[in-house]
Design a protein around this motif. Structure first.
Motif, PDB file in Angstrom:
ATOM      1  N   GLN B  90      12.367  54.105  93.367  1.00 56.31           N
ATOM      2  CA  GLN B  90      11.168  53.528  93.158  1.00 56.31           C
ATOM      3  C   GLN B  90      10.089  54.582  92.622  1.00 56.31           C
ATOM      4  N   SER B  91       9.731  54.446  91.133  1.00 53.29           N
ATOM      5  CA  SER B  91       8.845  55.479  90.765  1.00 53.29           C
ATOM      6  C   SER B  91       7.523  54.579  90.451  1.00 53.29           C
ATOM      7  N   GLN B  92       6.578  55.534  90.089  1.00 55.36           N
ATOM      8  CA  GLN B  92       5.281  54.828  89.853  1.00 55.36           C
ATOM      9  C   GLN B  92       5.247  54.143  88.860  1.00 55.36           C
ATOM     10  N   TRP B  93       6.157  54.423  87.883  1.00 57.83           N
ATOM     11  CA  TRP B  93       6.410  53.164  86.793  1.00 57.83           C
ATOM     12  C   TRP B  93       6.895  51.938  87.413  1.00 57.83           C
ATOM     13  N   ARG B  95       6.372  50.639  90.204  1.00 60.20           N
ATOM     14  CA  ARG B  95       5.241  50.206  90.854  1.00 60.20           C
ATOM     15  C   ARG B  95       4.386  49.350  89.985  1.00 60.20           C
ATOM     16  N   ASP B  96       3.965  50.183  89.049  1.00 60.72           N
ATOM     17  CA  ASP B  96       3.107  49.552  87.934  1.00 60.72           C
ATOM     18  C   ASP B  96       3.909  48.363  87.176  1.00 60.72           C
TER      19      ASP B  96
END
Lengths: 449, 169
Positions: B90-93, B95-96
């Motif tokens: 899970q990346s920040q992308w 999560r967004d």
């Protein structure tokens, strides 16, 4: 709205109609998979999921799999209360998780770790009803309200561990251990409560651990007779007491689903009964310490008709080694673990193990053995057999210094002639889990030290 | 660039590169089947996904595009544990990407990721739903998932009593 904007809007609406029209084929192909703007995407987000949507049980399981069956048990239990579908999914998950403690044959590093743990420790640690029975039969603590008026199935996770005297740990765990404690157990009322629980609700159990117990024959039969759905049973330091020295146990004809048996240091008479009763249906057998083979019960195929997995830990009995040496036609075993701990074992040598597995060399798929690499070569040369289907080999060493000189070349040279299809070799350094380190053979391109 | 047309249940067509489409186990199989059965090696495959509507298919393809250079996770990785993949992947992308979605969309996305065999997306969406379960009361879970109790008679009370054996101190 000018003409350009009107055209833009018309095009956009046409696109939307195409997207949501079920009967009409699209007039054009979207040039990109990405929305032209984030606002367009947001407008499209109209959820069609509702409670009427059929959500496959396997996906509900995938979601609940993210919950840990021990650490998140309260959450899982709450999920049982959501609806009947969720209840079924949670119960299946819990059963699978607990059974996995017995059937773990996966070959990655983490799972190999638990294979080398003493099953007695792992099963007892993870089994439940600790609050009710953990503290032992002489001083069982039941939540007072429930003890006063027990209601409902006490085994919602289909798993139970009944754990007895702490002081038996230091005993010899034989018929001679704690000779005066039997009466104390029988005289305690809570014990009757436990037997009653099993009589009423034992049918829900699929896994059961009995550990450190001295139990009278009649009560033992009552407990087992009630566990008609039992699939996995661990018996560890269990002594069954009889009114007469040679009395026989009335075998309850109920354990028809039992196929996984884990057995550690139980008494001889008990073993005679147990193995006679269940040996034809056992698929997975783990033995530690005292051997469960007495009299006519040996590891021949005609007795263990379905046995596929055999795990032998610390075989400290001469009889066991002798029996394994004498077996003429063992079952077609696929998974064999032969591990003895830090105790030097003169009863069963590496040569004995190799001779034993050579009797079913074509069926063997995985082998875990306590051995020094250099000690393997001569027994293999002597046995003269090749193991064509072995894909996984693990070796346990007790002393880190044995790791010296183990490299890709020596591992490859030692293993490949006898296991031509081996895909993975794991070397476990040390017997205690805390001290384990791995060297994984580059046969699977993952060499680490 | 070789392309493939992926058509949703409601008729929307998405033109994507075959390289990207093959990140989905299901689409990969379909493309290979098409290749074997087609005489024309230049023909463009057309794959109809009858169970996934346009909005959801678009999201799946969007996720695939973002993760097109990630290593492909084996289907059975960590299946016994169930932990790890989601946290690791899970990346920040991600999560967004997931943040604005309501639970209904996420549930549809899970179904789609499962059907299209996109393990990475399945992992992060399942993890998201799991996080919405942990720590919530039974009523809160029912509300979040739009579920109603369908227990018969006193089954719910009986289940509650059973749970007490495991959680009561």
């Amino acid at each position: 709205m000018d003409k350009q904007d009107r055209n833009k809007f018309t095009n956009w609406m046409r696109r939307l109609r195409n997207i949501f029209s079920k009967s009409k084929k699209p007039q054009h192909i979207l040039p990109s998979i990405l929305p032209s703007s984030e606002s367009e995407l947001s407008e499209l987000r109209i959820s069609s999921y509702s409670q009427e949507t059929i959500f496959p049980p396997e996906l509900m399981e995938a979601i609940l799999d993210k919950l840990h069956y021990v650490e998140d048990l309260p959450t899982l239990l709450r999920c049982r209360l959501v609806c009947s579908h969720w209840k079924q999914v949670v119960e299946k998950k819990l059963e699978t998780e607990y059974l996995f403690r017995w059937t773990n044959l996966n070959q990655d590093e983490d799972h190999s770790l638990s294979i080398f743990q003493e099953t007695r420790i792992s099963t007892c640690f993870y089994s439940v009803i600790p609050e009710t029975v953990y503290s032992g039969l002489t001083h069982i603590w039941l939540p007072p309200a429930i003890a006063a008026n027990p209601k409902g199935n006490p085994f919602p996770n289909k798993s139970a561990a009944v754990i007895g005297f702490e002081n038996c740990h230091s005993g010899t765990h034989s018929d001679r251990a704690c000779p005066n404690l039997e009466h104390r157990i029988e005289s305690k009322a809570p014990y009757e409560e436990v037997v009653k629980l099993f009589q009423n609700y034992g049918k829900y159990l699929t896994t059961l651990v009995l550990h450190d117990l001295i139990i009278f024959q009649d009560n033992f039969c009552l407990v087992l007779a009630s566990t008609e759905s039992l699939k996995a049973l661990t018996l560890s330091w269990v002594k069954v007491s009889y009114s007469k020295e040679e009395a026989k146990i009335n075998v309850p004809k109920c354990l028809t689903h039992l196929h996984i048996l884990s057995s550690h240091d139980n008494t001889e008479t008990f073993y005679k009964w147990l193995m006679t009763a269940v040996s034809p249906q056992i698929v997975n057998l783990k033995i530690q310490g005292r051997a469960p083979f007495y009299g006519k019960v040996t590891l021949e195929q005609e007795i263990f008709k379905k046995l596929k997995c055999l795990h032998v830990y610390s075989p400290m009995e001469w009889d066991l080694a002798e029996m394994l040496r004498k077996v003429e036609s063992p079952p077609a075993l696929q998974h064999v673990t032969a591990v003895w701990g830090w105790i030097s074992n003169d009863y069963w040598t590496v040569e004995d193990v190799i001779k034993f597995i050579a009797k079913f060399c074509t069926s063997l798929v995985s082998l875990k053995i306590h051995v020094k690499l250099c000690d393997l070569i001569t027994p293999f040369e002597n046995c003269g057999k090749i193991f064509p289907n072995v894909k996984f080999v693990a070796m346990v060493i007790a002393n880190p210094e044995y790791r010296a000189g183990w490299d890709e070349v020596s591992i490859r040279e030692s293993i490949l002639p006898w296991f031509p299809k081996v895909e993975s070799v794991i070397i476990v350094n040390g017997f205690n889990v805390s001290g384990v380190g791995f060297i994984q053979c580059p046969l699977c391109n993952r060499y680490e030290q | 660039m070789a392309l493939v047309r992926v058509i949703s249940s409601d008729g929307a067509a998405f033109l994507v590169s075959q390289r990207l489409a093959k990140r989905s186990g299901k689409l990969k199989t379909e493309i290979e089947t098409f290749r074997k059965s087609s005489d024309n090696s230049e023909a463009q495959p057309e794959i109809r996904i009858v169970t996934i509507r346009a909005e959801i298919l678009r999201l799946v393809l969007q996720w695939l595009q973002q993760h097109q250079n990630d290593p492909v996770l084996p289907a059975n990785q960590n299946e016994q544990d169930g932990r790890g993949d989601a946290e690791m992947g899970q990346s920040q992308w991600d999560r967004d990407f997931l943040a604005p979605m309501d639970l209904g969309i996420v549930m549809e996305l899970i179904l789609a990721a499962n059907h299209l065999e996109v393990k990475g997306l399945l992992d992060i969406t399942c993890k998201l739903v799991e996080s919405k379960i942990t720590g919530r009361t039974v009523d809160e879970i029912r509300t979040a998932f739009k579920l109603k109790s369908d227990f018969k008679g006193n089954e719910e009370e009986q289940t509650r009593l059973e749970n007490r054996w495991c959680v009561e101190n």
